[in-house]
Design a protein around this motif. Structure first.
Motif, PDB file in Angstrom:
ATOM      1  N   ASP A  49       0.845  -1.182   0.000  1.00  0.00           N
ATOM      2  CA  ASP A  49       0.000   0.000   0.000  1.00  0.00           C
ATOM      3  C   ASP A  49       0.886   1.239   0.000  1.00  0.00           C
ATOM      4  O   ASP A  49       2.108   1.125   0.021  1.00  0.00           O
ATOM      5  N   LYS A  50       0.264   2.385  -0.021  1.00  0.00           N
ATOM      6  CA  LYS A  50       1.024   3.629  -0.164  1.00  0.00           C
ATOM      7  C   LYS A  50       1.989   3.882   0.991  1.00  0.00           C
ATOM      8  O   LYS A  50       3.122   4.305   0.776  1.00  0.00           O
ATOM      9  N   GLY A  52       2.242   1.523   3.904  1.00  0.00           N
ATOM     10  CA  GLY A  52       2.597   0.296   4.602  1.00  0.00           C
ATOM     11  C   GLY A  52       1.819   0.090   5.884  1.00  0.00           C
ATOM     12  O   GLY A  52       1.805  -1.005   6.440  1.00  0.00           O
ATOM     13  N   VAL A  53       1.141   1.113   6.353  1.00  0.00           N
ATOM     14  CA  VAL A  53       0.436   1.033   7.634  1.00  0.00           C
ATOM     15  C   VAL A  53      -0.744   0.070   7.559  1.00  0.00           C
ATOM     16  O   VAL A  53      -0.902  -0.808   8.421  1.00  0.00           O
ATOM     17  N   GLU A  54      -1.586   0.216   6.550  1.00  0.00           N
ATOM     18  CA  GLU A  54      -2.759  -0.654   6.426  1.00  0.00           C
ATOM     19  C   GLU A  54      -2.347  -2.119   6.306  1.00  0.00           C
ATOM     20  O   GLU A  54      -2.942  -2.997   6.940  1.00  0.00           O
ATOM     21  N   THR A  55      -1.341  -2.374   5.491  1.00  0.00           N
ATOM     22  CA  THR A  55      -0.865  -3.744   5.306  1.00  0.00           C
ATOM     23  C   THR A  55      -0.312  -4.313   6.604  1.00  0.00           C
ATOM     24  O   THR A  55      -0.591  -5.457   6.953  1.00  0.00           O
ATOM     25  N   ALA A  56       0.468  -3.533   7.323  1.00  0.00           N
ATOM     26  CA  ALA A  56       1.036  -4.002   8.588  1.00  0.00           C
ATOM     27  C   ALA A  56      -0.071  -4.356   9.580  1.00  0.00           C
ATOM     28  O   ALA A  56      -0.008  -5.385  10.251  1.00  0.00           O
ATOM     29  N   LEU A  57      -1.094  -3.528   9.640  1.00  0.00           N
ATOM     30  CA  LEU A  57      -2.204  -3.799  10.552  1.00  0.00           C
ATOM     31  C   LEU A  57      -2.936  -5.081  10.163  1.00  0.00           C
ATOM     32  O   LEU A  57      -3.298  -5.883  11.028  1.00  0.00           O
ATOM     33  N   LYS A  58      -3.147  -5.291   8.866  1.00  0.00           N
ATOM     34  CA  LYS A  58      -3.825  -6.512   8.406  1.00  0.00           C
ATOM     35  C   LYS A  58      -3.001  -7.754   8.720  1.00  0.00           C
ATOM     36  O   LYS A  58      -3.533  -8.764   9.185  1.00  0.00           O
TER      37      LYS A  58
END
Length: 90
Positions: A49-50, A52-58
């Motif tokens: 993702d732009k 990395g935050v959303e991916t890390a949370l998932k």
């Protein structure tokens, strides 16, 4: 082997091995250059993702103890620290 006992260097090394041994060929194209990739250093699972935050949370939702490594696609570094460069004239 449990990733919780890996050093920071081991997490980075394992994630970079996943990246170099297959992920790179799948993700390094025009649409992804400059985006952030987050890699689970134990499983090789990743997301993009732009920031990395959303991916890390998932990834952390799926596996709370996951040891994650983040890098910018198409670049050697994820973050740059800068400052003013002074030029002296002699």
């Amino acid at each position: 082997m449990q990733s919780i006992f890996w050093s920071v260097e081991e997490v980075a090394q394992r994630a970079k091995q996943f990246y170099e041994n297959g992920i790179r060929q799948q993700v390094e194209h025009g649409d992804n250059i400059g985006k952030m990739i987050v890699i689970d250093s134990e499983s090789g699972e990743y997301g993009i993702d732009k920031t990395g935050v959303e991916t890390a949370l998932k990834l952390k939702q799926k596996k709370p103890n996951a040891r994650l490594f983040t890098m910018r696609i198409g670049y050697d570094v994820a973050v740059s620290f800068g400052g003013a460069i002074e030029r002296t004239v002699e």
